[in-house]
Motif scaffolding. Structure first.
Motif, PDB file in Angstrom:
ATOM      1  N   SER A   1       1.211  -2.181   9.609  1.00  0.00           N
ATOM      2  CA  SER A   1       2.512  -2.408   9.693  1.00  0.00           C
ATOM      3  C   SER A   1       3.449  -1.140   9.852  1.00  0.00           C
ATOM      4  O   SER A   1       2.900   0.006   9.337  1.00  0.00           O
ATOM      5  CB  SER A   1       3.054  -3.134   8.567  1.00  0.00           C
ATOM      6  OG  SER A   1       4.236  -3.185   8.290  1.00  0.00           O
TER       7      SER A   1
ATOM      8  N   ASN B   1       0.895  -1.311  -0.064  1.00  0.00           N
ATOM      9  CA  ASN B   1      -0.030  -0.008  -0.027  1.00  0.00           C
ATOM     10  C   ASN B   1       0.735   1.195   0.115  1.00  0.00           C
ATOM     11  O   ASN B   1       1.857   1.361   0.869  1.00  0.00           O
ATOM     12  CB  ASN B   1      -0.892  -0.064   1.527  1.00  0.00           C
ATOM     13  CG  ASN B   1      -2.118   1.135   1.392  1.00  0.00           C
ATOM     14  OD1 ASN B   1      -2.356   1.537   0.368  1.00  0.00           O
ATOM     15  ND2 ASN B   1      -2.088   1.654   2.575  1.00  0.00           N
TER      16      ASN B   1
ATOM     17  N   CYS C   1       0.960   1.881   8.379  1.00  0.00           N
ATOM     18  CA  CYS C   1       0.155   1.694   7.214  1.00  0.00           C
ATOM     19  C   CYS C   1      -1.200   1.567   7.679  1.00  0.00           C
ATOM     20  O   CYS C   1      -1.777   0.901   8.579  1.00  0.00           O
ATOM     21  CB  CYS C   1       0.367   0.365   6.606  1.00  0.00           C
ATOM     22  SG  CYS C   1      -0.542   0.035   5.332  1.00  0.00           S
TER      23      CYS C   1
HETATM   24 ZN   LIG Z   1       0.479  -2.318   4.849  1.00  0.00          ZN
END
Ligand SMILES: [Zn+2]
Length: 114
Positions: A95, A78, A90
């Protein structure tokens, strides 16, 4: 106040780039400034007239491409703008393993001569 010294630097670079056409007037300069630099475009604009006074850039139009930070999540790929609301994580997988892809720019992109 360090925007002033960066602005002087950009003006020196623009004058350097215009060296081979000493008769031409520098009518516009275009710079790219990434968000990571911490420089604020409004201050760069504010200091430009003072920084350029007496140089070949005096009276030129200043165009700033302000480039927001974008990172790519190494876990889900992403691409996002890290923000405090997500603790810089994220937003799709939470993450915090990400790679900076944009936002560190600090360059003279173009000058226009007349
Ligand atoms: Zn991610």
């Amino acid at each position: 106040m360090h925007e002033m010294s960066y602005m002087i630097n950009f003006i020196n670079m623009a004058e350097d780039a215009a060296k081979k056409e000493p008769e031409a007037k520098i009518s516009a300069i275009e710079i790219a400034v990434g968000e990571m630099t911490g420089l604020l475009p409004e201050y760069l604009e504010k200091y430009f007239p003072e920084a350029s006074a007496g140089t070949r850039c005096a009276g030129a139009r200043l165009k700033i491409d302000y480039i927001p930070v974008r990172v790519r999540c190494n876990d889900c790929q992403n691409i996002y703008h890290p923000d405090r609301d997500h603790s810089y994580r994220c937003p799709s997988c939470a993450s915090n393993n990400a790679t900076l892809i944009e936002g560190r720019e600090l360059e003279l992109k173009n000058i226009s001569l007349e």
